[in-house]
Write an enzyme that holds these catalytic residues in place. Structure first.
Site, PDB file in Angstrom:
ATOM      1  CG  HIS A  17      -1.925  -0.996   1.370  1.00 39.17           C
ATOM      2  ND1 HIS A  17      -2.077  -1.773   2.490  1.00 39.17           N
ATOM      3  CD2 HIS A  17      -2.886  -1.400   0.514  1.00 39.17           C
ATOM      4  CE1 HIS A  17      -3.101  -2.607   2.315  1.00 39.17           C
ATOM      5  NE2 HIS A  17      -3.605  -2.406   1.124  1.00 39.17           N
ATOM      6  CE  LYS A  41     -14.174  -6.459   3.317  1.00 37.08           C
ATOM      7  NZ  LYS A  41     -13.020  -5.852   2.609  1.00 37.08           N
ATOM      8  NE  ARG A  90      -2.588  -7.547  -4.147  1.00 38.84           N
ATOM      9  CZ  ARG A  90      -3.379  -7.972  -3.191  1.00 38.84           C
ATOM     10  NH1 ARG A  90      -2.917  -8.079  -1.969  1.00 38.84           N
ATOM     11  NH2 ARG A  90      -4.629  -8.308  -3.441  1.00 38.84           N
ATOM     12  CB  SER A 128      -4.387  -6.462   4.797  1.00 42.73           C
ATOM     13  OG  SER A 128      -3.934  -5.237   4.305  1.00 42.73           O
TER      14      SER A 128
HETATM   15  O1  PNS Z   1      -8.932  -2.830   0.445  1.00 42.36           O
HETATM   16  P1  PNS Z   1     -10.196  -3.367  -0.136  1.00 42.36           P
HETATM   17  O2  PNS Z   1     -10.960  -4.152   0.910  1.00 42.36           O
HETATM   18  O3  PNS Z   1      -9.959  -4.161  -1.401  1.00 42.36           O
HETATM   19  O4  PNS Z   1     -11.087  -2.081  -0.534  1.00 42.36           O
HETATM   20  C1  PNS Z   1     -12.378  -2.243  -1.089  1.00 42.36           C
HETATM   21  C2  PNS Z   1     -13.127  -0.898  -1.093  1.00 42.36           C
HETATM   22  C3  PNS Z   1     -13.195  -0.322   0.293  1.00 42.36           C
HETATM   23  C4  PNS Z   1     -12.415   0.069  -2.017  1.00 42.36           C
HETATM   24  C5  PNS Z   1     -14.556  -1.171  -1.659  1.00 42.36           C
HETATM   25  O5  PNS Z   1     -15.156  -2.179  -0.914  1.00 42.36           O
HETATM   26  C6  PNS Z   1     -15.432   0.081  -1.632  1.00 42.36           C
HETATM   27  O6  PNS Z   1     -15.308   0.916  -2.500  1.00 42.36           O
HETATM   28  N1  PNS Z   1     -16.332   0.191  -0.618  1.00 42.36           N
HETATM   29  C7  PNS Z   1     -17.232   1.314  -0.486  1.00 42.36           C
HETATM   30  C8  PNS Z   1     -18.676   0.879  -0.801  1.00 42.36           C
HETATM   31  C9  PNS Z   1     -18.931   0.899  -2.309  1.00 42.36           C
HETATM   32  O7  PNS Z   1     -18.881   1.925  -2.955  1.00 42.36           O
HETATM   33  N2  PNS Z   1     -19.233  -0.294  -2.861  1.00 42.36           N
HETATM   34  C10 PNS Z   1     -19.529  -0.453  -4.275  1.00 42.36           C
HETATM   35  C11 PNS Z   1     -18.249  -0.659  -5.079  1.00 42.36           C
HETATM   36  S1  PNS Z   1     -18.612  -0.925  -6.800  1.00 42.36           S
END
Ligand code: PNS
Length: 158
Positions: A17, A41, A90, A128
């Site tokens: 990150h 989560k 990645r 993570s």
């Molecule tokens: O680090 P991660 O868990 O891969 O991040 C995922 C994240 C937080 C970027 C994604 O879950 C997100 O954008 N969450 C906010 C809710 C949202 O907008 N969901 C629809 C995505 S199309």
């Protein structure tokens, strides 16, 4: 003013990150790191802990800000007046989910562009989830996370 939003769970932040944050900070005027609050989560670190860790490990990068956000990413992009979302890629295995998310976000909000950035190959296997699993089983994660994160993980899992 090119402000980008780098969203994620960051539970916890890894060197992968951090590598993406450094690369983005060199390309854009401001990088806002957005820690997602997701009620579904069960993160190991609270939102405040994740934000604080990020703030501390990015404190020397002048154009980086750390915030938390709840709700939709497109709304955070709008509220923060970011012109694009940054996501790290990645490996090819990340691509399918990221592609779907980027296109869905653009379907929800036409202006929501996603820019993918590749971290250094030395972090291509770092996540993570694996960090937590290794640390939880007394493994050594010192080369994959900042020292502060390593210390905080050790304290938390004691
Ligand atoms: O680090 P991660 O868990 O891969 O991040 C995922 C994240 C937080 C970027 C994604 O879950 C997100 O954008 N969450 C906010 C809710 C949202 O907008 N969901 C629809 C995505 S199309």
């Amino acid at each position: 003013m090119r402000r980008v939003l780098y969203p994620g769970s960051f539970d916890p932040i890894t060197n992968g990150h951090l590598d993406v944050i450094n690369r983005a900070a060199r390309l854009f005027n401001e990088v806002v790191v957005g820690v997602a609050i997701n009620e579904d989560k069960q993160p190991l670190f609270t939102t405040v802990e994740r934000v604080d860790l990020l703030k501390e490990v990015t404190k020397d990068i002048k154009n980086v800000k750390v915030v938390s956000f709840s709700g939709l990413l497109i709304d955070a992009v709008d509220n923060l007046k970011a012109f694009a979302v940054i996501r790290g890629l990645r490996a090819v295995s990340d691509f399918e989910f990221e592609f779907q998310m980027a296109l869905m976000n653009r379907e929800l909000s036409e202006e929501c562009e996603t820019i993918f950035m590749m971290p250094s190959t030395k972090y291509s296997f770092v996540s993570s989830r694996l960090i937590k699993e290794i640390a939880n089983n007394n493994g050594d994660v010192t080369s994959f996370v900042p020292k502060l994160v390593d210390d905080t993980l050790k304290n938390k899992l004691k």
